[in-house]
Design a protein around this motif. Structure first.
Motif, PDB file in Angstrom:
ATOM      1  N   ARG A  48       0.109  -1.497  10.759  1.00  0.00           N
ATOM      2  CA  ARG A  48      -0.934  -2.461  11.098  1.00  0.00           C
ATOM      3  C   ARG A  48      -1.468  -2.198  12.502  1.00  0.00           C
ATOM      4  N   ALA A  49      -0.571  -1.865  13.434  1.00  0.00           N
ATOM      5  CA  ALA A  49      -0.993  -1.584  14.813  1.00  0.00           C
ATOM      6  C   ALA A  49      -1.865  -0.335  14.886  1.00  0.00           C
ATOM      7  N   CYS A  50      -1.599   0.601  14.007  1.00  0.00           N
ATOM      8  CA  CYS A  50      -2.375   1.853  13.986  1.00  0.00           C
ATOM      9  C   CYS A  50      -3.610   1.741  13.102  1.00  0.00           C
ATOM     10  N   LYS A  51      -3.843   0.547  12.532  1.00  0.00           N
ATOM     11  CA  LYS A  51      -4.990   0.304  11.666  1.00  0.00           C
ATOM     12  C   LYS A  51      -5.025   1.276  10.481  1.00  0.00           C
ATOM     13  N   MET A  52      -3.878   1.436   9.855  1.00  0.00           N
ATOM     14  CA  MET A  52      -3.775   2.271   8.652  1.00  0.00           C
ATOM     15  C   MET A  52      -2.982   1.513   7.593  1.00  0.00           C
ATOM     16  N   PRO A  53      -3.223   1.803   6.321  1.00  0.00           N
ATOM     17  CA  PRO A  53      -2.435   1.140   5.267  1.00  0.00           C
ATOM     18  C   PRO A  53      -0.984   1.591   5.317  1.00  0.00           C
ATOM     19  N   LEU A  54      -0.109   0.753   4.767  1.00  0.00           N
ATOM     20  CA  LEU A  54       1.323   1.051   4.793  1.00  0.00           C
ATOM     21  C   LEU A  54       1.627   2.356   4.070  1.00  0.00           C
ATOM     22  N   TRP A  55       0.938   2.599   2.941  1.00  0.00           N
ATOM     23  CA  TRP A  55       1.228   3.828   2.197  1.00  0.00           C
ATOM     24  C   TRP A  55       0.963   5.064   3.048  1.00  0.00           C
ATOM     25  N   GLN A  56      -0.087   5.006   3.907  1.00  0.00           N
ATOM     26  CA  GLN A  56      -0.417   6.163   4.746  1.00  0.00           C
ATOM     27  C   GLN A  56       0.652   6.392   5.798  1.00  0.00           C
ATOM     28  N   ALA A  57       1.150   5.296   6.379  1.00  0.00           N
ATOM     29  CA  ALA A  57       2.222   5.418   7.365  1.00  0.00           C
ATOM     30  C   ALA A  57       3.471   6.023   6.725  1.00  0.00           C
ATOM     31  N   LEU A  58       3.808   5.544   5.535  1.00  0.00           N
ATOM     32  CA  LEU A  58       4.973   6.097   4.833  1.00  0.00           C
ATOM     33  C   LEU A  58       4.777   7.576   4.520  1.00  0.00           C
ATOM     34  N   ALA A  59       3.576   7.939   4.087  1.00  0.00           N
ATOM     35  CA  ALA A  59       3.300   9.334   3.750  1.00  0.00           C
ATOM     36  C   ALA A  59       3.475  10.234   4.974  1.00  0.00           C
ATOM     37  N   LEU A  60       3.012   9.757   6.142  1.00  0.00           N
ATOM     38  CA  LEU A  60       3.169  10.555   7.368  1.00  0.00           C
ATOM     39  C   LEU A  60       4.639  10.713   7.730  1.00  0.00           C
ATOM     40  N   ILE A  61       5.408   9.632   7.573  1.00  0.00           N
ATOM     41  CA  ILE A  61       6.844   9.703   7.881  1.00  0.00           C
ATOM     42  C   ILE A  61       7.557  10.667   6.942  1.00  0.00           C
ATOM     43  N   LEU A  62       7.203  10.628   5.670  1.00  0.00           N
ATOM     44  CA  LEU A  62       7.890  11.467   4.681  1.00  0.00           C
ATOM     45  C   LEU A  62       7.519  12.941   4.824  1.00  0.00           C
ATOM     46  N   ARG A  63       6.305  13.228   5.287  1.00  0.00           N
ATOM     47  CA  ARG A  63       5.842  14.625   5.315  1.00  0.00           C
ATOM     48  C   ARG A  63       5.892  15.254   6.707  1.00  0.00           C
ATOM     49  N   HIS A  64       6.182  14.443   7.726  1.00  0.00           N
ATOM     50  CA  HIS A  64       6.242  14.975   9.095  1.00  0.00           C
ATOM     51  C   HIS A  64       7.520  14.478   9.762  1.00  0.00           C
TER      52      HIS A  64
END
Length: 556
Positions: free
Chosen positions: A451-467
């Motif tokens: 929310r702080a980064c103004k992105m959906p939760l799925w996108q944050a999870l995807a970044l964590i899983l792939r980086h």
């Protein structure tokens, strides 16, 4: 009155003639119009004579001045209940046609010309149902008129007086192969092949009914089959049985392999042959053949455990149909359909969501499929196990971060436990001690960081899983997704880095001197690399191309 010497008025015996046929001609030669009256006058038991009794046959031979042993060998003789001896073979009564006598029209014509009287005769082999031609003239035998009573079935000369025989008809000589084989066996010329080990009634009937299946199909009717078709059927069946039981089974398997794309059972596939064999259930001489066919059916068709075929129960299932597998294992038909679609056992019905079977499913495959399907999780179940909401999981799935089990676009998403386990494994790989992460910034819940980064939760999870974005927990004792913490700036740093490495499609097209469609073609061909959706922080549908892959094309 009983005679012990030849009658003054006699007739010459015909090679192969039966004792009843000879006696019938003797009766007419001596002025007695009925065979049974002739036998009564001379002390011969008509009914014992019709069954080839040795004493009565010898009596007729003496009256005709003929060799009794030769006459006996050509006359079907009751050796025990239901069995007749003819030549060198003991033959069951089921392959005899004794109450509907047949004669050769050409033999009859010759007999009339030679004697001046219409005295027909019958050979012993003509009483066999599988012998339909005269081996001397090669023409079809013809049936005599129905006997006026049960006491006149064997009075051949009398029955022929009212016969309206037609012109001779001749079969194709190659169709006489089974007949020739049977006559060789009766003459004592028996081989050592598998078919020679079968009783003659089993061999002849199996050849004919298996051949009828191959000639006219499973729905053919016995009573609608002509003499010429029976000859062809016998020849076809003999061509397989002469090569042993394996040839029979291989042909049955070929019929199954060449069937239409359906799941009709063995009765529909083998019809007339199977029904005939089933009708022989009281004859133990068919046991070996029954065992052979039954074993093949059990192993080839979806017969359920406990299902009966030819008098015996199936001890274990070898094949399933699509419906029986779904019913017995209590499986979702749609999921089962997609699973079997990938394995090649069903196909999609055009314009429909239903599945059409291509073949039966081996039990091992069916059991394995059932085990895998029961392990699958729905979207709701998988999301709960992953600690996220179903919409978040749907978004991860749609963007290729989490894989569904079925690849078909119309399949309802389901997930294998291994995918869920891999999800948690990837998260655990990013774990760092809470104290170490706090040195770089303030960790917050992943949902809050997104929310702080103004992105959906799925996108944050995807970044964590792939980086390699570090994740921590407030305490080693806390469990679950909501307890995971991440530094928001780590997410924005990854996005910023990714954005510096990409260029929009329009700019890429301009650099390469093409249009957007050309760029999409290069992406599809693998010549350009497109940025993953979760690495795009723009709230736009623009597709972005990695500059590095663009650079490679510009250099080339």
């Amino acid at each position: 009155m009983s005679f012990t010497c030849a009658l003054p008025l006699s007739v010459p015996i015909i090679p192969g003639e039966t004792a009843t046929s000879l006696a019938s001609r003797l009766a007419h030669r001596n002025g007695t119009p009925r065979l049974i009256s002739f036998c009564t006058d001379l002390g011969i038991d008509y009914f014992r004579l019709s069954n080839g009794d040795v004493d009565e046959v010898r009596h007729v031979a003496v009256l005709a001045g003929q060799d009794a042993d030769i006459l006996q060998s050509k006359t079907p003789s009751l050796s025990e209940q239901d069995w007749f001896l003819l030549g060198d073979e003991t033959i069951k009564f089921t392959v005899f046609q004794r109450t509907k006598p047949q004669i050769c029209p050409m033999c009859f014509r010759e007999a009339c010309q030679n004697s001046g009287a219409p005295f027909a005769y019958q050979l012993g082999i003509w009483q066999l149902t599988s012998v339909r031609t005269c081996h001397k003239h090669g023409c079809y035998l013809q049936e005599l008129p129905k006997a006026p009573s049960g006491n006149d079935h064997f009075d051949i000369a009398s029955l022929a007086l009212g016969a309206n025989l037609t012109s001779p008809r001749f079969p194709d000589p190659k169709d006489l192969e089974l007949e020739r084989y049977l006559l060789r066996r009766i003459a004592g010329q028996k081989g050592n092949d598998w078919i020679d080990t079968l009783p003659i009634h089993v061999a002849s009937q199996t050849c004919e009914f298996f051949g009828l299946l191959l000639l006219k199909g499973p729905r053919s009717k016995r009573h609608e089959t002509s003499a010429s078709e029976w000859l062809k059927a016998g020849r076809i069946g003999f061509s397989f049985l002469r090569h042993g039981p394996q040839a029979l089974i291989e042909k049955m398997d070929e019929l199954e392999q060449n069937r239409p794309d359906d799941t009709s059972l063995y009765i529909a596939r083998y019809g007339v042959f199977f029904e005939w064999l089933r009708d022989r259930d009281t004859d133990p001489h068919f046991d070996d053949l029954r065992d052979l066919v039954r074993k093949f059916i059990f192993e080839t068709f979806p017969v359920p455990k406990g299902g009966q075929v030819l008098g015996q129960k199936n001890l274990r299932r070898h094949k399933y149909t699509f419906d029986s597998l779904a019913k017995e294992k209590r499986l979702n038909k749609a999921q089962l359909g997609y699973m079997l679609l990938e394995l090649g056992y069903v196909k999609r019905c055009e314009g429909s969501s239903h599945f059409a079977p291509i073949g039966y499913i081996p039990a091992a495959i069916g059991d394995d499929v059932a085990g895998k399907l029961k392990a699958l999780r729905t979207s709701a179940q998988a999301a709960k196990n992953m600690g996220i909401s179903k919409p978040v999981l749907d978004a991860l799935t749609q963007n290729g971060v989490i894989e569904t089990y079925f690849k078909h676009p119309q399949a309802v998403p389901v997930y294998h436990p291994s995918v869920i386990a891999e999800y948690w494994h990837k998260l655990r790989d990013t774990f760092e001690p809470h104290a170490d992460i706090e040195k770089r910034g303030k960790p917050m819940a992943i949902r809050d960081a997104a929310r702080a980064c103004k992105m959906p939760l799925w996108q944050a999870l995807a970044l964590i899983l792939r980086h390699p974005i570090p994740v921590t927990k407030r305490s080693r004792y806390h469990k679950g997704f909501e307890e995971l913490r991440v530094i928001a700036s780590d997410l924005t740093d990854i996005l910023s880095k990714a954005q510096r490495q990409v260029t929009p499609v329009r700019e890429s097209a301009k650099a390469l001197g093409t249009d957007a469609e050309g760029i999409y073609t290069l992406i599809a061909a693998g010549n350009l690399t497109e940025q993953r959706p979760e690495e795009n922080d723009r709230h736009t549908r623009d597709r972005l191309i990695y500059r590095e892959s663009l650079k490679d094309l510009l250099i080339s």
